[in-house]
Design an enzyme around this catalytic site. Structure first.
Site, PDB file in Angstrom:
ATOM      1  N   HIS A 159     -17.703 -13.839 -27.298  1.00 52.42           N
ATOM      2  CA  HIS A 159     -16.343 -14.439 -27.891  1.00 52.42           C
ATOM      3  C   HIS A 159     -16.400 -15.934 -27.896  1.00 52.42           C
ATOM      4  O   HIS A 159     -15.223 -16.774 -27.554  1.00 52.42           O
ATOM      5  CB  HIS A 159     -15.190 -13.883 -26.711  1.00 52.42           C
ATOM      6  N   GLU A 165     -12.830  -3.480 -37.695  1.00 50.82           N
ATOM      7  CA  GLU A 165     -12.940  -4.535 -38.490  1.00 50.82           C
ATOM      8  C   GLU A 165     -13.584  -4.395 -39.989  1.00 50.82           C
ATOM      9  O   GLU A 165     -13.154  -4.939 -41.055  1.00 50.82           O
ATOM     10  CB  GLU A 165     -13.912  -5.604 -37.977  1.00 50.82           C
TER      11      GLU A 165
END
Lengths: 337, 321
Positions: A139, A70
């Site tokens: 998440h 990322e």
């Protein structure tokens, strides 16, 4: 107007903007899915299928599967934006910002200011947020308040398919960095979405219900909860104004203050943890600017100060519910069952 | 490709400019006239200039916290830079960036960077722009030996390689990440790290302008011709501390003095070009004099230049809000 899902609305916005402007590219983990493999090349189209179908139209040059790094690819999107592209990067889950936050808040957000106004960084970072998927602590978070805190970033929270398309088109055309929050429980939500391209300006709240007894200010998915509660209560004569700010940065403080002053009774609904979130931010704004108009203390309906639990039983308790919103409205209006 | 007389004069002028600029900043910081943090590039001149001689305004570089030299090597205006370091309104960034954030995108300079390892992902992005829009440009990330251990750097090697980006990574290894020796902090070698990603990698003596220039020539050509990324491990030495005010007790007392006497990059360049009869000493002396005057003038003007005002505080946060 055709009925489209939240997923289709975002997908359509991306496709139309890529057709309109050759500088728009999309990149991210499995944004197509299948790169380098011997089978389907557009296998996933992003984790939720939002970008499915872009690869055959625009090719690998503009639909770029990235490694699971990322910092690397979000930073690359930022650098590409500063040098002439208009990238839309997919940071799969907002929870992953921990591994690339530097590239967002120290680099993208600050270029324009630090460089004396001479940088333009038109990057969009799409990201999924929110609880309800039994996806557990890493998440399921909201975290939009963290990005809202950073000067230089804009933050959009579309609450339905119509909003999603218009806000995405605005995000891509916007010259500032935009963090675009998609609620993972809303991709199948359907609504009327025009086929043609349209942009919804940032910083202009949408008043979804008008009433006299209370003002509910809600964010993202919670706007739908607030609308449902308002509709239910109207049947017993309690009418609510519901405000969807659409973007937390910029924030339409004018509409918030006006609608708060009109009823004098305010409920703020925020799916994020309760400390330093949008609910506290908006409450502080109203207390500072419209305290004399308040007829009752403001009520905040938020998730608790705890990580998002996995167990369905616990997660359902965790998410701000319509029952809690209803109870808050009854409390500020003094109208119980 | 050979260096013309004009190239040699330009290269020398840029190196002297960096040296004089940094010496002046050193002096002014010690005297208390420069606020904040400064990190000086003196001693590393041949590295930045050797690379940037191959670049034009269409090519991008990302620098480090030790960024003044890269800015000057990329032809940023020394006067506007000095004003910026003094925090003045007419500075290159309006006094809002300072030493650690000097940038001039019109020159392809994407900024000094206060975050160690912040630059390489940005450079992958600049290289992606060059590749996607077919600008013919290349992009260079300068990183130190300290940054070379950051995950962002390895992620960038990987991304640059798999996307075949016109990116060049220059690891300027001055021997110390802040106060910690790279002999301790870096496992393996920089060259082998590049090779692990199938990125062509070479080690050069970063005090030797010609060695850097030659390595960079190959890397830039490779990038421009679609050959993908390269890595250059440039061994250098910084003449001052990690930051100005650093007592440098972690360094041997005679380290800098010995290097200055034996390997100083400006001295090496002068010896090389005069011995080979490429330039005569008087042309170089003239550059020394004119650059010294120019920098002295920049300092004087920076001191008396106006400060930003309250009206500047909230401009340039957004393009529209």
């Amino acid at each position: 107007m055709a009925k489209k899902s939240y997923r289709q609305a975002i997908s359509e916005a991306l496709r139309q903007e890529m057709e309109r402007d050759h500088r728009v590219i999309v990149l991210g983990e499995d944004i197509a899915g299948g790169a380098g493999g011997d089978a389907e090349q557009d296998a996933w189209g992003g984790p939720m299928g939002v970008t499915k179908g872009l690869l055959p139209l625009f090719g690998r040059e503009r639909v770029i599967d990235t490694p699971i790094t990322e910092s690397g690819f979000i930073g690359a999107a930022v650098g590409a934006a500063a040098t002439g592209l208009r990238p839309v990067a997919d940071l799969m889950f907002v929870d992953f910002m921990g591994v690339c936050f530097d590239q967002i808040f120290n680099q993208a957000a600050k270029f324009k200011y630090m460089f004396g106004g001479k940088a333009t960084t038109p990057v969009v970072i799409r990201t999924m947020y929110g609880a309800g998927f039994r996806a557990a602590s890493q998440h399921s978070q909201c975290l939009y308040n963290i990005f809202t805190h950073i000067p230089g970033l804009k933050v959009a929270l579309p609450s339905n398919p119509y909003e999603a398309k218009g806000l995405m088109i605005q995000a891509i055309r916007d010259d500032d960095p935009v963090i675009f929050f998609e609620h993972k429980a809303m991709y199948d939500m359907e609504g009327e979405v025009p086929d043609e391209s349209y942009a919804i300006p940032f910083g202009q709240a949408n008043v979804t219900r008008e009433g006299d007894d209370a003002t509910i200010i809600a964010f993202g998915r919670m706007v739908n909860f607030a609308n449902t509660v308002a509709d239910k209560l109207s049947k017993e004569g309690i009418t609510c104004t519901v405000v969807d700010p659409r973007t937390t940065s910029p924030l339409d403080t004018e509409t918030i203050l006006e609608t708060a002053a009109e009823t004098g009774r305010v409920v703020v609904v925020d799916e994020a943890h309760p400390r330093c979130n949008m609910a506290t931010d908006v409450s502080a704004l109203i207390c500072q600017e419209a305290f004399d108009k308040l007829k009752a203390p403001i009520k905040m309906v938020t998730a608790p100060h705890a990580p998002v639990p996995f167990s369905a039983a616990l997660e359902d308790l965790y998410i701000p519910s319509m029952d809690k919103i209803e109870a808050a409205v009854r409390s500020v209006t003094g109208k119980s069952h | 490709m050979q260096l013309s007389r004009e190239d040699l004069l330009k290269a020398y002028r840029r190196m002297v400019m960096i040296r004089e600029f940094e010496e002046a900043v050193h002096e002014e910081f010690s005297a208390g006239s420069i606020p904040g943090f400064v990190h000086l590039y003196a001693g590393e001149e041949a590295s930045g200039v050797g690379v940037c001689m191959h670049l034009n305004d269409n090519d991008y570089i990302a620098s480090t916290h030790r960024g003044h030299g890269h800015c000057l090597a990329k032809d940023c205006d020394e006067h506007a830079m000095m004003l910026e370091i003094f925090g003045k309104k007419e500075g290159l960034c309006g006094g809002k960036g300072g030493s650690m954030h000097i940038a001039d995108l019109s020159k392809g300079m994407m900024g000094a960077n206060g975050i160690v390892g912040g630059g390489p992902p940005l450079i992958c992005g600049a290289a992606l722009t060059a590749k996607t829009l077919k600008t013919g440009g290349v992009a260079v990330a300068f990183v130190g030996d300290g940054a070379s251990n950051q995950g962002t750097v390895f992620e960038s090697y990987n991304l640059a390689k798999i996307l075949n980006l016109p990116a060049i990574f220059v690891v300027e290894d001055n021997g110390y990440a802040e106060a910690t020796s790279s002999r301790y902090s870096v496992a393996g070698s920089q060259v082998n790290r590049g090779k692990a990603f199938d990125i062509p990698a070479v080690e050069v003596d970063g005090s030797d302008f010609f060695a850097v220039w030659e390595a960079a020539r190959e890397a830039v050509e490779r990038a421009r011709n679609g050959g993908g990324p390269s890595l250059i491990h440039s061994r250098v030495l910084r003449y001052y501390g990690h930051f100005e005010g650093d007592a440098m007790t972690y360094r041997p007392a005679d380290e800098v003095a010995n290097y200055r006497a034996q390997k100083d990059p400006l001295m090496q360049f002068r010896r090389r070009v005069t011995e080979a009869g490429l330039l005569d000493g008087s042309a170089l002396d003239e550059i020394d004099r004119s650059v010294k005057d120019r920098i002295a003038q920049c300092v004087v003007q920076a001191k008396s230049a106006p400060e930003p005002t309250e009206a500047d505080l909230l401009t340039d946060v957004y393009i529209s809000y």
